[in-house]
Design an enzyme around this catalytic site. Sequence first.
Site, PDB file in Angstrom:
ATOM      1  N   ASP A  13      46.292 -79.507 -47.088  1.00 12.01           N
ATOM      2  CA  ASP A  13      45.263 -79.471 -48.432  1.00 12.01           C
ATOM      3  C   ASP A  13      46.090 -79.796 -49.373  1.00 12.01           C
ATOM      4  O   ASP A  13      46.576 -79.781 -51.179  1.00 12.01           O
ATOM      5  CB  ASP A  13      46.027 -77.500 -48.817  1.00 12.01           C
ATOM      6  CG  ASP A  13      44.712 -76.952 -48.548  1.00 12.01           C
ATOM      7  OD1 ASP A  13      43.651 -77.786 -47.435  1.00 12.01           O
ATOM      8  OD2 ASP A  13      45.402 -76.079 -48.114  1.00 12.01           O
ATOM      9  N   LYS A  16      44.041 -84.480 -50.152  1.00  9.30           N
ATOM     10  CA  LYS A  16      43.242 -86.259 -49.522  1.00  9.30           C
ATOM     11  C   LYS A  16      41.930 -85.811 -49.147  1.00  9.30           C
ATOM     12  O   LYS A  16      41.454 -87.800 -49.596  1.00  9.30           O
ATOM     13  CB  LYS A  16      43.732 -85.502 -47.371  1.00  9.30           C
ATOM     14  CG  LYS A  16      44.358 -85.240 -47.314  1.00  9.30           C
ATOM     15  CD  LYS A  16      45.302 -84.374 -45.692  1.00  9.30           C
ATOM     16  CE  LYS A  16      44.613 -83.434 -45.352  1.00  9.30           C
ATOM     17  NZ  LYS A  16      44.889 -82.511 -45.693  1.00  9.30           N
ATOM     18  N   GLY A  40      39.428 -78.375 -44.805  1.00  9.57           N
ATOM     19  CA  GLY A  40      38.665 -77.811 -45.362  1.00  9.57           C
ATOM     20  C   GLY A  40      38.306 -78.938 -47.132  1.00  9.57           C
ATOM     21  O   GLY A  40      40.196 -79.578 -47.628  1.00  9.57           O
ATOM     22  N   HIS A  41      37.782 -80.263 -47.176  1.00  9.67           N
ATOM     23  CA  HIS A  41      38.496 -81.196 -48.701  1.00  9.67           C
ATOM     24  C   HIS A  41      37.128 -81.324 -49.440  1.00  9.67           C
ATOM     25  O   HIS A  41      35.481 -81.437 -48.631  1.00  9.67           O
ATOM     26  CB  HIS A  41      38.533 -83.059 -47.029  1.00  9.67           C
ATOM     27  CG  HIS A  41      39.500 -83.186 -46.077  1.00  9.67           C
ATOM     28  ND1 HIS A  41      39.283 -83.940 -45.013  1.00  9.67           N
ATOM     29  CD2 HIS A  41      40.640 -82.108 -45.858  1.00  9.67           C
ATOM     30  CE1 HIS A  41      40.460 -83.459 -44.261  1.00  9.67           C
ATOM     31  NE2 HIS A  41      41.025 -82.603 -44.548  1.00  9.67           N
ATOM     32  N   GLN A 224      44.514 -82.070 -42.355  1.00  5.08           N
ATOM     33  CA  GLN A 224      46.427 -81.416 -41.784  1.00  5.08           C
ATOM     34  C   GLN A 224      47.523 -81.462 -42.582  1.00  5.08           C
ATOM     35  O   GLN A 224      47.155 -82.841 -43.787  1.00  5.08           O
ATOM     36  CB  GLN A 224      46.867 -80.513 -40.665  1.00  5.08           C
ATOM     37  CG  GLN A 224      45.410 -79.415 -39.905  1.00  5.08           C
ATOM     38  CD  GLN A 224      44.182 -79.934 -39.438  1.00  5.08           C
ATOM     39  OE1 GLN A 224      44.227 -81.182 -38.539  1.00  5.08           O
ATOM     40  NE2 GLN A 224      42.754 -79.399 -39.870  1.00  5.08           N
TER      41      GLN A 224
END
Length: 430
Positions: A13, A16, A40-41, A224
Amino acid sequence: MPAYAVLGAQWGDEGKGKIIDVLARDADIVARFSGGNNAGHTVVNDEGVFSFHLIPCGVFWPQTLNVIGNGVVLDPDVFLEEVDGLKEQGHDVSDRLLVSERAHIVMPYHVVLDELTEKARGSDAIGTTGKGIGPTYADKAARTGIRAADLLDVEALLPRLENIVNHTNKIITAVYDGTPVSMTDIFDKCRDWSERLGPFIAPVERIVYEYLEAGRNVLLEGAQGALLDLDHGTYPFVTSSNPTIGGACVGLGIHPNYISNIIGVFKAYSTRVGSGPFPTELTDETGERIRNLAQEFGVTTGRARRVGWFDAVAAKFSTQVNGYTSAVLTRLDVLDGFDSIMVCTAYELDGERTEEFPGGVAALERCKPILEEMKGWTSPTAGATDFSKLPKEAVAYVQRIQELIGCPIDVISTGPHRDEVIRVREVIGV
Ligand code: GDP
Ligand code: IMO
Ligand code: MG
């Protein structure tokens, strides 16, 4: 050497997704290489606000081909939902999106097992995202996994799948006292996936290789972060893949000689979701202030993220493992308006000062942060695009972090939007 890796340098988080969206301007391919929809991007640009779990974050640049490599574990329902969701918003990216034939499939029983194993761990629970990631990688290593290519001929897959489902059901019922999964339902799903996922399945590794050989820019999208790495992270409180640079090579079948820049994405402070040691964690009102200011809630699970000061011991270790040639510092604006900001420069472990990041989880739990105080800044950095216009205290903070992590900070992010960025030095195509 046209490959550029963008890696999470902390516990995930770091921003990225935003950085990939920024850098993909200069990319021909954007490639995911590890993890699955535990990621989750977030991408914020003039098209809107998007959360991607599987689709690479380069899709808004029309010249990009976006690929999911062999190192990713893919839940077809989540992937297809993401593709359809984008299409409904006017972004049909299906002709620029490919899935490796070697990528492993997250099956419904993997999600069931993720939940059951977490429950059985009791107070030792990892706090996984519950998306079936660990059990899918476990099956991959046990050679009982299903790969995307297997879905292209479901009749040939049937006998092996029956064996796997029978075995898995024994574990679900006998070990965990759970409800067995239905072979019929699973096979129907495989048929459906064969039809709908089939058109995306391709020899991704060969295609990426051809682009690399042609000297075209390939952006490797990490998921990650280094401290969640299965080998190098805070084991067992880690994910089940290698989000570090080695994972980028294995997860796309490319060799290290192609990689010209390894870009570590660091947040200006630290966060972590789930359990596990976190030496600089702030459990007081300062932590609460940062969490609320920054809206530190998980994109995948909605969980409140744990918040702490920047940890330079962990950051240096991350640099050691990944060999960053460039760093990106995100969320500097979140620290606007703090009187003082702390940076952890060493740990105290059993009464001794150390700058080593311990490999054992028990030792890391005992580490207390040694903090250096830095002066905060009063005028905002939010939205800044020019380094020379940053308040001098913010410049001092960036420079101190740069010195501590030991690699140049070439990009600074000052807000969630694509345009809220300071490009100190170009990092792609150089
Ligand atoms: P990722 O998993 O590394 O892609 O990061 P996430 O998307 O899970 O979390 C990063 C969050 O920070 C998202 O809500 C982004 O929109 C947001 N973000 C990224 N960069 C910045 C920044 O420089 N400033 C602020 N305020 N928010 C940012
Ligand atoms: P992005 O790509 C933050 C964490 C989970 C849990 C541990 C294991 O958005 O940075 P898993 O479901 O992978 O077995 O969970 O890893 N985790 C993440 N934390 N960002 C992520 O991804 C994460 N992916 C997994 O919270 O602690
Ligand atoms: Mg995330």
